[in-house]
Design an enzyme around this catalytic site. Structure first.
Site, PDB file in Angstrom:
ATOM      1  N   GLN A   1     -25.633  21.566  -2.714  1.00 15.47           N
ATOM      2  CA  GLN A   1     -26.639  21.099  -1.754  1.00 15.47           C
ATOM      3  C   GLN A   1     -26.967  22.147  -0.697  1.00 15.47           C
ATOM      4  OE1 GLN A   1     -24.469  17.169  -0.928  1.00 15.47           O
ATOM      5  NE2 GLN A   1     -26.623  16.652  -0.663  1.00 15.47           N
TER       6      GLN A   1
ATOM      7  N   HIS B   1     -20.078  10.265  -5.639  1.00 10.72           N
ATOM      8  CA  HIS B   1     -21.428  10.790  -5.372  1.00 10.72           C
ATOM      9  C   HIS B   1     -21.373  12.318  -5.259  1.00 10.72           C
ATOM     10  CE1 HIS B   1     -25.424  10.574  -3.104  1.00 10.72           C
ATOM     11  NE2 HIS B   1     -25.012  11.815  -2.897  1.00 10.72           N
ATOM     12  N   GLU B   2     -20.379  12.822  -4.506  1.00 11.95           N
ATOM     13  CA  GLU B   2     -20.277  14.281  -4.308  1.00 11.95           C
ATOM     14  C   GLU B   2     -19.850  14.975  -5.596  1.00 11.95           C
ATOM     15  OE1 GLU B   2     -21.716  15.284  -1.775  1.00 11.95           O
ATOM     16  OE2 GLU B   2     -21.720  13.311  -0.825  1.00 11.95           O
TER      17      GLU B   2
ATOM     18  N   HIS C   1     -22.727  15.716  -7.727  1.00 12.31           N
ATOM     19  CA  HIS C   1     -23.503  16.898  -7.315  1.00 12.31           C
ATOM     20  C   HIS C   1     -22.991  18.162  -8.025  1.00 12.31           C
ATOM     21  CE1 HIS C   1     -26.390  15.673  -4.297  1.00 12.31           C
ATOM     22  NE2 HIS C   1     -25.492  14.992  -3.620  1.00 12.31           N
TER      23      HIS C   1
ATOM     24  N   GLY D   1     -20.953  12.957   3.210  1.00 11.15           N
ATOM     25  CA  GLY D   1     -20.444  13.880   2.205  1.00 11.15           C
ATOM     26  C   GLY D   1     -21.459  14.971   1.918  1.00 11.15           C
TER      27      GLY D   1
ATOM     28  N   CYS E   1     -28.796  10.281   0.226  1.00  9.16           N
ATOM     29  CA  CYS E   1     -28.327  11.635  -0.032  1.00  9.16           C
ATOM     30  C   CYS E   1     -29.049  12.581   0.912  1.00  9.16           C
ATOM     31  CB  CYS E   1     -28.635  11.993  -1.485  1.00  9.16           C
ATOM     32  SG  CYS E   1     -28.100  13.647  -1.931  1.00  9.16           S
ATOM     33  N   LEU E   2     -28.316  13.504   1.507  1.00 11.02           N
ATOM     34  CA  LEU E   2     -28.938  14.464   2.434  1.00 11.02           C
ATOM     35  C   LEU E   2     -30.000  15.309   1.723  1.00 11.02           C
ATOM     36  CD1 LEU E   2     -25.813  15.650   4.465  1.00 11.02           C
ATOM     37  CD2 LEU E   2     -27.682  14.214   5.293  1.00 11.02           C
TER      38      LEU E   2
HETATM   39 NI    NI Z   1     -25.875  13.565  -2.107  1.00 11.15          NI
END
Ligand code: NI
Length: 176
Positions: A48, A129-130, A133, A43, A87-88
């Site tokens: 991000q 999670h997204e 963000h 995701g 998380c990226l």
């Molecule tokens: Ni993340």
């Protein structure tokens, strides 16, 4: 498009609603999927990659790629689940996070089509999670303070290590 990492202020800002889902959002979604796939994530949310708008993309193994614009989480299950998350934007760091097991979400896709989705398990987890963000919230915020501190320190050390390695590589290249 590149992924911002922990410490960048934009990850802590609340994203703005998309006013009108014009044709450009199809390209935005495509670029976000490319970024997601190259990072081997499941995701990716607008903030991000420096897009401060309420958009995120999700692509889980065995499921279609999904785009969520201006999402609302309408319902969350009372039942909770615990699962390891990463998380990226915090590469290399993972921790178990507790979240509702299932959600019902309403959003628009990249072509401006509204949809409602009931999700459970991994998909529900990634959606939450997204969504976080878009609110400037990261998974580490869900951890006990002590654990969050440890993880943040570990990330800072790994970041410093990577920067030093890059600087050494650049210096040796410059010497040739
Ligand atoms: Ni993340």
């Amino acid at each position: 498009m590149h992924i911002l990492t922990l410490g960048d202020e934009r990850l802590r800002q609340k994203a703005a609603p998309v006013r009108e889902i014009g044709p450009a959002y199809q390209q935005t979604a495509e670029a976000m999927f490319a970024c997601l796939h190259s990072g081997k994530g499941v995701g990716l949310a607008g903030p991000q990659v420096g897009i401060m708008e309420r958009i995120f993309v999700v692509h889980i193994d065995g499921d279609a790629p999904r785009v969520f614009i201006n999402p609302s989480i309408l319902e969350t299950s009372a039942e909770l689940g615990v699962c390891e998350e990463g998380c990226l934007s915090i590469p290399g760091q993972y921790a178990e996070v507790t979240r509702p097991q299932a959600v019902k979400v309403q959003a628009w896709n990249e072509r401006g089509k509204p949809f409602t989705l009931k999700a459970a398990g991994t998909l529900a987890r990634v959606i939450q999670h997204e969504y976080d963000h878009l609110e400037g919230v990261l998974f580490i915020d869900k951890l006990p303070e002590k654990q969050r501190g440890k993880l943040t320190a570990k990330f800072a050390r790994s970041l410093a290590g990577r920067r030093a390695a890059r600087a050494r590589a650049a210096a040796s290249e410059g010497g040739q």
